[in-house]
Write an enzyme that holds these catalytic residues in place. Structure first.
Site, PDB file in Angstrom:
ATOM      1  N   SER A 190       0.833  -1.197   0.000  1.00  0.00           N
ATOM      2  CA  SER A 190       0.000   0.000   0.000  1.00  0.00           C
ATOM      3  C   SER A 190       0.871   1.251   0.000  1.00  0.00           C
ATOM      4  O   SER A 190       1.790   1.384   0.791  1.00  0.00           O
ATOM      5  CB  SER A 190      -0.903  -0.009   1.233  1.00  0.00           C
ATOM      6  N   GLY A 191       0.562   2.185  -0.916  1.00  0.00           N
ATOM      7  CA  GLY A 191       1.316   3.423  -0.996  1.00  0.00           C
ATOM      8  C   GLY A 191       2.477   3.381  -1.961  1.00  0.00           C
ATOM      9  O   GLY A 191       3.188   4.361  -2.123  1.00  0.00           O
ATOM     10  N   THR A 237      -2.069   1.923  -7.899  1.00  0.00           N
ATOM     11  CA  THR A 237      -3.249   2.533  -8.515  1.00  0.00           C
ATOM     12  C   THR A 237      -2.842   3.568  -9.546  1.00  0.00           C
ATOM     13  O   THR A 237      -3.423   3.652 -10.634  1.00  0.00           O
ATOM     14  CB  THR A 237      -4.137   3.181  -7.429  1.00  0.00           C
ATOM     15  N   ASN A 260      -1.087   5.006   3.270  1.00  0.00           N
ATOM     16  CA  ASN A 260      -1.521   5.586   2.003  1.00  0.00           C
ATOM     17  C   ASN A 260      -2.890   6.225   2.194  1.00  0.00           C
ATOM     18  O   ASN A 260      -3.788   5.608   2.768  1.00  0.00           O
ATOM     19  CB  ASN A 260      -1.580   4.476   0.941  1.00  0.00           C
ATOM     20  N   SER A 270      -5.569   4.094  -0.410  1.00  0.00           N
ATOM     21  CA  SER A 270      -5.154   2.695  -0.527  1.00  0.00           C
ATOM     22  C   SER A 270      -6.305   1.840  -1.076  1.00  0.00           C
ATOM     23  O   SER A 270      -7.435   1.904  -0.586  1.00  0.00           O
ATOM     24  CB  SER A 270      -4.736   2.172   0.850  1.00  0.00           C
ATOM     25  N   SER A 271      -5.996   1.044  -2.113  1.00  0.00           N
ATOM     26  CA  SER A 271      -6.999   0.107  -2.648  1.00  0.00           C
ATOM     27  C   SER A 271      -7.201  -1.016  -1.640  1.00  0.00           C
ATOM     28  O   SER A 271      -6.257  -1.713  -1.285  1.00  0.00           O
ATOM     29  CB  SER A 271      -6.528  -0.476  -3.981  1.00  0.00           C
ATOM     30  N   GLY A 323      -0.484  -5.906  -2.180  1.00  0.00           N
ATOM     31  CA  GLY A 323       0.826  -6.509  -2.054  1.00  0.00           C
ATOM     32  C   GLY A 323       0.877  -7.384  -0.801  1.00  0.00           C
ATOM     33  O   GLY A 323      -0.087  -7.490  -0.048  1.00  0.00           O
ATOM     34  N   GLU A 344       1.345  -8.257   2.851  1.00  0.00           N
ATOM     35  CA  GLU A 344       1.083  -7.387   4.001  1.00  0.00           C
ATOM     36  C   GLU A 344       1.546  -8.042   5.296  1.00  0.00           C
ATOM     37  O   GLU A 344       1.307  -9.229   5.528  1.00  0.00           O
ATOM     38  CB  GLU A 344      -0.413  -7.066   4.121  1.00  0.00           C
TER      39      GLU A 344
END
Length: 1005
Positions: free
Chosen positions: A121-122, A126, A171, A174-175, A398, A400
């Site tokens: 994330s970040g 995206t 983020n 974040s998705s 990703g 985590e």
């Protein structure tokens, strides 16, 4: 997509050309890294490129992207044009190069491709997905229909981000779901449709967020940006603090997120995607129902069972979802048990009711998200039966690792484990196919095979998921710890599985009793089993149902995704975060090293470097390096492969350093290529110098001949032009002089065509001189320029106007204090002008408010003369609002009421004697006052204003009589002499002698 090479491409370095600057900007392709097994060398190259704002680097055809956390000018339309139709390694690494080559490969081979975008994330996943979509939107052919399809694909992003993205600690956008989008192309290469699949939506975020994180964006956008009428219809208030599901994170409002603007973007996007008003109303009604559901509160009755006393929020949920409120209340507070034909309602405790409420909220939001994705797919669907190829974009979580890792993190990491397995398999397959196609022998590659970890999770009857299934479904009491015991029993000897019980003393300190640890390909992750099996026995079957549903959906989605990816040709984008604090220009070595490890970049590099580091088609290799061999320079007339063989023999390549394939040369070590490139760099300069010298000589000879001929022609033409100009100038001068002389001779006559220009010149000349010599002050009466006769009247008018302007400026510039001074001076002028000799000298001296104290109207030092004997005595004269006082130090010697003041007399001479005439009928009362004051005009002006006695002040010529006391008079005589003095004369009069003033008031003016 138009296959062309833009002119701008010529200004950029290709991969081989960039090697000469490798010490400064690093190497564009990690495959050419000499120490390819060194993680330190890998990070050093990445950092070197990052410091030069080069955020993209290749590992073969894999693109590594480092988030710079700042705007870079590398995504313009001009950049897109540069990368269109260009060979993959012909220009510096860029996401446009990967997108363009995936497209052209798809068109050439008529097969399907996918681009896998991964990272934590970040890291910029995206954004990478958006850049690829924007590239296809700009580079594909354009028609009204195709523009509509592209618009829908592009605006689907903000809608999916609103419903599927959230602020996390890492983020702000974040998705929280995995997205796979197929972009469909027809046989001409036009983008004609699309389809989206979503995976692993983080539904738990709806009901719970960690500190510093937010719920999904759409909730805040609706509350903060929704129109007043809409919020009223949905029973909402424009304040996030009123909703339980939005305030757990304590950061509902974030400065970097503008929910109101994002709301407008989402509303517009929904219209573009063909959502009608009814769909939009129902969609936001369901979102609002989740917020109301979060505000439903339960209370315990006397038996500890959950009850709903205030059901306002529940009624809103009922209205918005179209469910009977009684049915809804019963479902939240009771569990229904079916026994054959009978149904029994078992009441929930408060904890169970809250769990049921949250489960309902998650289910509602999850199904709404699925419906939304299907609706977007309907709008992008292409129903034409013609054959289509696709490029898929996979943007997924990703790997985590959190402080507490739950079942969701377990699923996400398992998914990444499977994708890593697929990634290695496809990379190996691609390498093997290329080697086989070129006739090169394949050499086995040593790499970490993570199949052992995948089997640990998914193996039938023995994997973690199978054990969890058995534990949830078996009869008897099942708890989190029985599940952990079952895991220890089944896989206690597995090298990648550790628990508190199975670990040694050192590791045991890092594990709780309810934890187990898996050694993933990316590193160790500790998972907490508490909550995986039950939240209490009474909820066991509800949770089993939810778990099994989620597990089946997850497993089905993962299998479907694997099948999709295996059926397509892969391209990879690996996104890295440069630092945790999102600071531009900062490269955190420890953080980046961790990401490089869990993204498997070193594994991929080892696979790509298995055997040969560099490969290139014969034609391209020969075209670049042919200057290094006399036999191939400047032209090779034979087959390209034979030319390459001659070239490498001349360069001294050893047999084990290269292989000749069917269409390509394969070079084993990067150092061999570096040496070749360095030699080419030296040779290039020598060749350039020789070519430049020959070309310059040829060009200079031709240029000299052309310049000589041109100079002769220009010289001839220029002389003619100058002669004609001189002739015209002289003719013009003659005419002007004649006209001027004639105008001068007739200047006194009436205006005619002969003298009009002369008179205009005279006027203009006079006005220009007058402009530079205008009088500067009002008192300047003599410096006005004498006008010519034709301007006498105009000059007089201008003089009056200028005088008015100067007077106006002077008046406007006077301050209030100056105005008061002028008024006092005006009064003084009325009293003394042309009467008192010393008046002109006083005009330039400003009056002050007082000369002693600020607490009285006016005061001034004076000399008082005794009425008997005329002895001078220094005193102070003080004026107040009602009387004048003669004071000696702190003692009042005489008080003169303004009402008893009959008059004031002064002489016409330049002396400073003032006589106050005081009404007195009492013999004992003091008589008139005789004083001398250097500020005579100031004193009397002040007195005339304060006492309103302007008419009582008299300027007397000759002697002045005064009352010594009632019935007794005295005389003051005045005369002019060589020396000023005041004394008692022999006749008993007071004699005042003053020198005659040489200057008059008129002289001053």
């Amino acid at each position: 997509m138009q296959g062309h090479k833009a002119q701008g491409a010529q200004g950029q370095l290709d991969m081989e050309g960039a090697l000469t600057a490798r010490d400064r900007v690093g190497i564009q392709d990690f495959v050419l890294l000499d120490t390819h097994t060194s993680e330190t060398a890998f990070l050093g190259n990445l950092k070197k490129r990052f410091s030069e704002d080069l955020i993209y680097t290749y590992i073969g055809t894999l693109l590594v992207s480092v988030n710079p956390y700042k705007e870079l000018d590398i995504y313009s339309k001009k950049q897109m044009d540069i990368y269109m139709g260009v060979n993959f390694f012909e220009l510096p690494p860029h996401i446009y190069a990967l997108a363009d080559n995936a497209y052209h490969t798809m068109m050439a081979e008529a097969n399907n491709h996918f681009i896998l975008i991964s990272g934590e994330s970040g890291a910029g996943k995206t954004e990478a997905s958006k850049k690829i979509l924007q590239y296809y939107a700009v580079s594909c052919p354009s028609t009204t229909l195709l523009d509509s399809v592209r618009d829908r694909m592009l605006v689907s992003n903000p809608v999916l981000e609103a419903f599927g993205n959230a602020k996390t600690l890492k983020n702000d956008n974040s998705s929280r779901f995995g997205k796979y989008m197929d972009i469909q192309f027809d046989i001409q290469g036009d983008a004609v449709g699309g389809h989206i699949l979503s995976y692993l939506l983080e539904k738990s975020r709806v009901v719970h967020q960690n500190h510093g994180e937010r719920n999904f964006h759409i909730f805040y956008q609706l509350v903060e940006g929704g129109e007043e009428d809409l919020l009223h219809q949905l029973g909402l208030e424009s304040n996030c603090q009123h909703y339980s599901y939005l305030v757990q994170d304590e950061c509902a409002n974030v400065t970097s997120i503008n929910d109101k603007n994002d709301w407008k973007t989402v509303r517009n996007a929904l219209s573009v995607i063909d959502f009608d008003e009814s769909d939009i109303q129902h969609l936001f009604g369901i979102i609002a129902s989740v917020l109301h559901l979060g505000n439903v509160q339960f209370e315990a009755d006397s038996k500890g069972y959950a009850t709903l006393n205030k059901n306002t929020e529940l009624r809103w949920v009922s209205t918005l979802l179209g469910i009977n409120v009684q049915v809804l209340q019963e479902g939240l507070t009771y569990r229904k048990i079916e026994a054959k034909t009978d149904e029994v309602l078992s009441p929930f405790t408060v904890d169970h009711a809250i769990y049921a409420r949250n489960a309902l909220a998650k289910a509602i939001y999850g199904r709404t998200f699925t419906w939304l994705v299907n609706k977007i797919n309907d709008s992008m669907e292409n129903k034409e039966p013609s054959r289509k190829t696709v490029i898929g974009l996979l943007d997924i979580y990703g790997f985590e690792v959190f402080y507490v890792n739950s079942f969701e993190q377990f699923c996400i990491n398992y998914c990444n484990e499977k994708l890593q397995q697929l990634f290695i398999q496809l990379t190996l397959k691609s390498e093997q196919e290329e080697y086989e196609a070129e006739g090169i022998g394949w050499e086995p590659v040593q790499f970490f095979n993570n199949k052992i970890i995948c089997d640990l999770v998914e193996e039938k009857h023995r994997g973690i998921i199978s054990v969890l299934d058995e534990e949830c479904l078996r009869p008897g009491e099942a708890t989190d710890f029985t599940f952990l015991e079952k895991l220890e029993e089944k896989m206690g000897s597995h090298p990648h599985f550790i628990t508190h019980k199975l670990s040694d003393k050192k590791i045991r300190k890092t594990l709780d009793r309810g934890d187990f640890r898996l050694l993933h390909y990316a590193g160790e992750v500790t998972y907490c089993v508490v909550g995986k099996v039950s939240h209490g026995l009474s909820l066991l079957w509800s949770i089993i149902h939810v778990y099994l549903t989620d597990k089946l959906q997850f497993k089905s989605s993962l299998l479907g995704l694997t099948d999709i990816l295996m059926s397509k040709e892969p391209w990879y984008v690996r996104c890295l975060k440069s630092n945790e604090s999102k600071q531009p220009g900062r490269f955190d070595d420890v953080l980046v090293r961790h990401q490089v490890k869990y993204l498997g970049l070193m594994e991929h590099l080892r696979v790509r470097r298995a055997g040969f580091a560099y490969r290139r088609r014969y034609e391209l290799f020969l075209q670049r390096y042919k200057p290094l061999c006399p036999a191939t320079w400047p032209h090779w007339r034979g087959v390209a492969a034979e030319g390459v063989e001659v070239l490498v023999q001349h360069l001294g390549y050893l047999p084990d350093e290269y292989k000749m394939g069917r269409t390509k040369i394969f070079i084993r070590h990067p150092r061999t290529l570096f040496a070749t490139e360095d030699a080419f760099e030296v040779c290039k300069h020598k060749l350039a110098s020789r070519i430049q010298a020959q070309y310059k000589g040829y060009r200079q000879k031709g240029e000299f001949r052309r310049q000589k001929e041109a100079a002769t022609k220009i010289e001839t033409c220029w002389r003619g032009v100058q002669a004609r100009k001189e002739k015209e100038r002289r003719q013009w001068a003659v005419k002007v002089i004649k006209k001027f002389i004639k105008g001068y001779m007739t200047r006194g006559e009436a205006k005619t065509t002969d003298n009009s220009e002369y008179l205009a010149f005279v006027r203009q000349n006079y006005l220009n001189r007058l402009k530079d010599n205008l009088p500067k002050t009002v008192l300047d009466k003599i410096s006005w320029l004498t006008p010519p006769p034709v301007l006498t009247e105009a000059s007089a008018i201008l003089r009056q106007l200028h005088m008015r302007v100067m007077v106006t400026r002077y008046v406007r510039g006077i301050t209030a204090q100056q105005k008061a001074q002028l008024q006092l001076k005006g009064i003084t002028s009325v009293i003394f002008k042309d009467k008192k000799d010393s008046y002109p000298q006083s005009v330039s001296q400003p009056f002050v408010d007082t000369r002693i104290s600020q607490y009285i109207v006016y005061s001034v030092p004076v000399v008082k003369y005794d009425r008997n004997g005329f002895k001078p005595r220094p005193r102070q004269l003080i004026l107040t609002q009602t009387a004048a006082y003669v004071v000696d130090e702190a003692k009042i010697k005489q008080k003169v009421q303004y009402t008893t003041l009959k008059g004031v007399s002064v002489s016409t001479l330049s002396d400073s004697i003032i006589i106050f005439h005081i009404a007195s009928e009492d013999v004992k009362q003091k008589g008139d006052l005789v004083i001398q004051c250097d500020h005579l005009f100031e004193v009397l002006t002040k007195l005339s204003v304060v006492a309103n006695k302007q008419s009582a002040i008299n300027v007397v010529q000759g002697s002045i009589s005064f009352q010594i006391q009632a019935g007794k008079e005295g005389i003051v005589d005045f005369s002019s002499g060589q020396e000023s003095m005041v004394y008692k004369d022999k006749n008993g009069h007071l004699m005042v002698v003053r020198t005659k003033t040489a200057q008059t008031y008129k002289d001053l003016l």
